[in-house]
Design an enzyme around this catalytic site. Structure first.
Site, PDB file in Angstrom:
ATOM      1  N   ASP A  26      45.654  -4.331  41.104  1.00 38.15           N
ATOM      2  CA  ASP A  26      45.213  -2.894  41.767  1.00 38.15           C
ATOM      3  C   ASP A  26      46.673  -2.066  41.596  1.00 38.15           C
ATOM      4  OD1 ASP A  26      45.025  -0.798  43.622  1.00 38.15           O
ATOM      5  OD2 ASP A  26      45.442  -2.048  45.176  1.00 38.15           O
ATOM      6  N   ASN A  48      46.828   1.333  42.069  1.00 37.60           N
ATOM      7  CA  ASN A  48      47.007   2.490  42.841  1.00 37.60           C
ATOM      8  C   ASN A  48      47.001   2.165  44.188  1.00 37.60           C
ATOM      9  OD1 ASN A  48      44.286   1.830  43.523  1.00 37.60           O
ATOM     10  ND2 ASN A  48      43.302   3.888  42.830  1.00 37.60           N
ATOM     11  N   ASP A  64      31.012  -5.366  28.716  1.00 39.43           N
ATOM     12  CA  ASP A  64      29.927  -5.837  29.610  1.00 39.43           C
ATOM     13  C   ASP A  64      28.830  -4.905  29.397  1.00 39.43           C
ATOM     14  OD1 ASP A  64      28.449  -7.781  30.826  1.00 39.43           O
ATOM     15  OD2 ASP A  64      29.965  -8.308  31.998  1.00 39.43           O
ATOM     16  N   ASP A 122      24.604  -8.510  28.882  1.00 34.07           N
ATOM     17  CA  ASP A 122      24.389  -8.947  30.250  1.00 34.07           C
ATOM     18  C   ASP A 122      22.890  -9.600  30.327  1.00 34.07           C
ATOM     19  OD1 ASP A 122      24.915  -9.676  33.121  1.00 34.07           O
ATOM     20  OD2 ASP A 122      23.057  -8.315  33.355  1.00 34.07           O
ATOM     21  N   HIS A 164      32.261 -15.322  36.411  1.00 38.93           N
ATOM     22  CA  HIS A 164      32.040 -14.750  37.724  1.00 38.93           C
ATOM     23  C   HIS A 164      31.098 -15.209  38.447  1.00 38.93           C
ATOM     24  CE1 HIS A 164      29.968 -12.404  34.932  1.00 38.93           C
ATOM     25  NE2 HIS A 164      29.078 -11.870  35.993  1.00 38.93           N
ATOM     26  N   ASP A 165      30.054 -15.732  38.088  1.00 39.16           N
ATOM     27  CA  ASP A 165      28.848 -16.346  38.828  1.00 39.16           C
ATOM     28  C   ASP A 165      28.668 -17.513  39.029  1.00 39.16           C
ATOM     29  OD1 ASP A 165      27.594 -13.803  38.338  1.00 39.16           O
ATOM     30  OD2 ASP A 165      27.010 -14.516  36.340  1.00 39.16           O
TER      31      ASP A 165
HETATM   32  C1  NOJ Z   1      24.353 -11.771  35.065  1.00 30.54           C
HETATM   33  C2  NOJ Z   1      25.765 -11.388  35.389  1.00 30.54           C
HETATM   34  O1  NOJ Z   1      26.592 -12.290  35.198  1.00 30.54           O
HETATM   35  C3  NOJ Z   1      25.495 -11.532  37.021  1.00 30.54           C
HETATM   36  O2  NOJ Z   1      27.087 -11.373  37.713  1.00 30.54           O
HETATM   37  C4  NOJ Z   1      24.697 -10.408  37.300  1.00 30.54           C
HETATM   38  O3  NOJ Z   1      24.589 -10.348  38.896  1.00 30.54           O
HETATM   39  C5  NOJ Z   1      23.213 -10.491  36.824  1.00 30.54           C
HETATM   40  N1  NOJ Z   1      23.499 -10.790  35.319  1.00 30.54           N
HETATM   41  C6  NOJ Z   1      22.658  -9.322  36.788  1.00 30.54           C
HETATM   42  O4  NOJ Z   1      23.262  -8.145  36.062  1.00 30.54           O
END
Ligand code: NOJ
Length: 559
Positions: free
Chosen positions: A28, A30, A113, A215, A340-341
């Site tokens: 970050d 700012n 992305d 995505d 990130h998932d």
């Molecule tokens: C896959 C992405 O990696 C995830 O973070 C997102 O919630 C879903 N696609 C919907 O875009």
């Protein structure tokens, strides 16, 4: 027709290391508590300062930015409301241009992305489409009349829980969303919508971005007749989504055609990459066909072999073996441990029976990722051994896209793996200088020990181990493009494999336990080996092939 990878074996997206940045929590600049593009620019030298002998850089070759477009942030950027603009949270288009230029100066490619299965419900396309049944964009999304009883048009579900259909008052119709109801799916059968998306793709390519991560790239296609998905007999997965055969709401044959069309656009430009999140049931098997039978679809197909594996050598080896066998000729594999998932790998694997040594797991996992045949993708923070923050209070949860299923269950939020990057031991781990602001997600409390500044100074840190492995890849073609060959054919407590080209052979030895025998099911030269990277042997030393391994040894040796 796709490029012939054989004649062009060393393309940057094959040999390089990709680093995923989650912009909300990287840096970050700012001081508002949320990451931004200026922050990323400030940290580019850490990622790669352009000096191959740098003492402070990680040495990666490309960054993939999770979405940075304008978005109401219901799914933290995976819900785009304007594809042509940068989210105010992250900065401006000008900031992005500076980021691109500064990255390129250092030899870092930039991958965006691209979220084009759906838009935000606040995107002007959807606002117009939902306004009436006869507006010019009325067919840009999947609209269907209610069933005769007024209910949903069919049994399609949302991956995030519940039905995939949401009613719209103005149209008196339902629209379909694979994910959250604020993320309506685009109707790719509509040629105007398709043209608009393709135009937007060109906009970013013209700007100079080096490629895209698509995505949910296997979900674009939907059945024209909106037929019911068959239900899996006797299936009882907690997420009801998995209890159906997704015959009609994703991964239809025409999905390949769509990816080919996108690939054609990519191929109009030089040196760009197309990576896809292949979001399917038979992940490895199906994903391989997303390379296209003429190698004219994805350059790289994300599958989830390491994220879905237990920390067990035989299992990991089987996954690699399978991928080696199945990846089509001319196509190129890619691997990752984290994104990130999903929970970070050190958090996933910490419970296993062989896991008495977390640093050992981190070193072994790093070595596997960076020495198998394929493009490695790192997730920010894994290089310093970040683990999930499991103590985020409910009121601070930012993952608001997932919803309760019919049975009332809420899937675990994904926030644990998205906490601020730990740069140093100062306030907010150096992520944000804002004293009176709270970081977007709470910093993991281990930041005084686990942070970049400290680990750069410690020769034996996991960060320095990653740096050495990345350097070894750079300096040894066998690690970049060599074949992969296992030297063990049944499960031991270690892995032993070689990567080799005509000119070079590199041997990788990874011991998962205290067990010491190095049993190799094949003759391998007893000659001298040079230590490239090791957690127990002296770097650069010439050694004989060891008869036994040290406990938790991870060694990369060159002939
Ligand atoms: C896959 C992405 O990696 C995830 O973070 C997102 O919630 C879903 N696609 C919907 O875009």
């Amino acid at each position: 027709m796709g490029q012939d990878l054989k004649s062009n074996a060393e393309q940057w997206w094959q040999t390089g290391v990709i680093y995923q940045i989650y912009p909300l929590t990287f840096v970050d600049a700012n001081g508002d508590g949320v990451g931004d593009l200026q922050g990323i620019i400030k940290k580019l030298d850490y990622l790669n300062d352009g000096n191959p002998n740098s003492e402070t850089s990680l040495g990666i070759d490309a960054i993939w930015l999770s979405p940075i477009n304008q978005s109401p942030m219901i799914d933290n950027g995976y819900d785009v409301s304007d594809y042509y603009d940068i989210s105010d949270t992250f900065g401006t288009l000008e900031d992005f241009e500076i980021l691109l230029e500064e990255s390129h100066k250092r030899g870092i490619k930039v991958i965006l992305d691209l979220v084009i299965n759906h838009t935000s419900n606040q995107h002007s396309w959807f606002v117009e489409s939902s306004s009436s049944q006869d507006n010019p964009k009325s067919d840009w999304y999947h609209w269907q009349d209610p069933a005769p009883d007024g209910g949903v048009p069919n049994n399609w579900l949302s991956y995030f829980g519940g039905t995939g259909w949401t009613f719209n008052e103005a149209r008196k119709q339902y629209y379909f969303h694979t994910f959250n109801k604020n993320q309506p799916d685009i109707n790719w059968h509509n040629t105007e919508a398709k043209t608009a998306i393709f135009q937007m793709i060109r906009f970013w390519l013209d700007k100079g971005v080096d490629g895209f991560r698509l995505d949910a790239s296997s979900v674009y296609s939907k059945d024209k007749y909106y037929r019911y998905n068959p239900v899996k007999f006797g299936a009882t997965d907690k997420n009801n989504y998995h209890n159906q055969h997704h015959l009609y709401d994703k991964n239809l044959p025409e999905n390949h055609q769509l990816i080919q069309e996108i690939r054609n656009i990519i191929d109009e430009y030089e040196d760009r990459v197309l990576i896809g999140e292949t979001f399917i049931d038979n992940r490895l098997y199906d994903s391989t066909i997303f390379y296209g039978i003429n190698n004219d679809e994805l350059h790289l197909a994300f599958t989830f072999e390491f994220p879905l594996s237990p920390w067990y050598p035989g299992y990991l080896q089987r996954e690699i073996d399978k991928k080696e066998l199945i990846t089509p000729k001319g196509a190129w594999p890619t691997y990752f441990l984290d994104n990130h998932d999903i929970p970070r790998h050190l958090s996933r694997w910490i419970e296993c029976s062989l896991c008495t040594n977390p640093l050992g797991i981190a070193q072994a996992a790093a070595a596997i990722l960076l020495t198998v045949r394929g493009t490695p993708v790192l997730y920010y923070g894994q290089e310093i051994g970040m683990v999930d923050n499991e103590d985020i209070p409910p009121e601070k949860i930012q993952d608001k896209a997932i919803v309760k299923s019919e049975t009332g269950e809420l899937p675990p939020p994904r926030d644990g793996a998205r906490t601020p990057m730990q740069w140093n031991d100062s306030i907010n781990a150096g992520f944000s200088f804002g004293k009176d602001v709270e970081p977007w997600l709470p910093v993991h409390q281990n930041y005084p020990e686990v942070n970049v500044e400290r680990e750069l100074k410690e020769p034996d840190s996991i960060l320095n181990f990653y740096r050495q492995l990345i350097k070894a890849r750079k300096n040894n073609e066998a690690l970049r493009i060599g074949n992969w060959r296992t030297l063990i054919h049944y499960p031991y407590e270690h892995l032993a494999y070689v990567r080799e080209t005509k000119a070079e052979r590199v041997l990788i030895l990874i011991n998962f336990s205290y067990e010491k025998d190095l049993t190799i099911d094949e003759h391998i030269s007893k000659d001298n080996w040079q230590v490239l990277v090791s957690n127990v042997r002296e770097t650069d030393k010439i050694i004989n092939l060891p008869a036994s391994l040290e406990a938790f040894e991870v060694s990369v040796l060159r002939k």
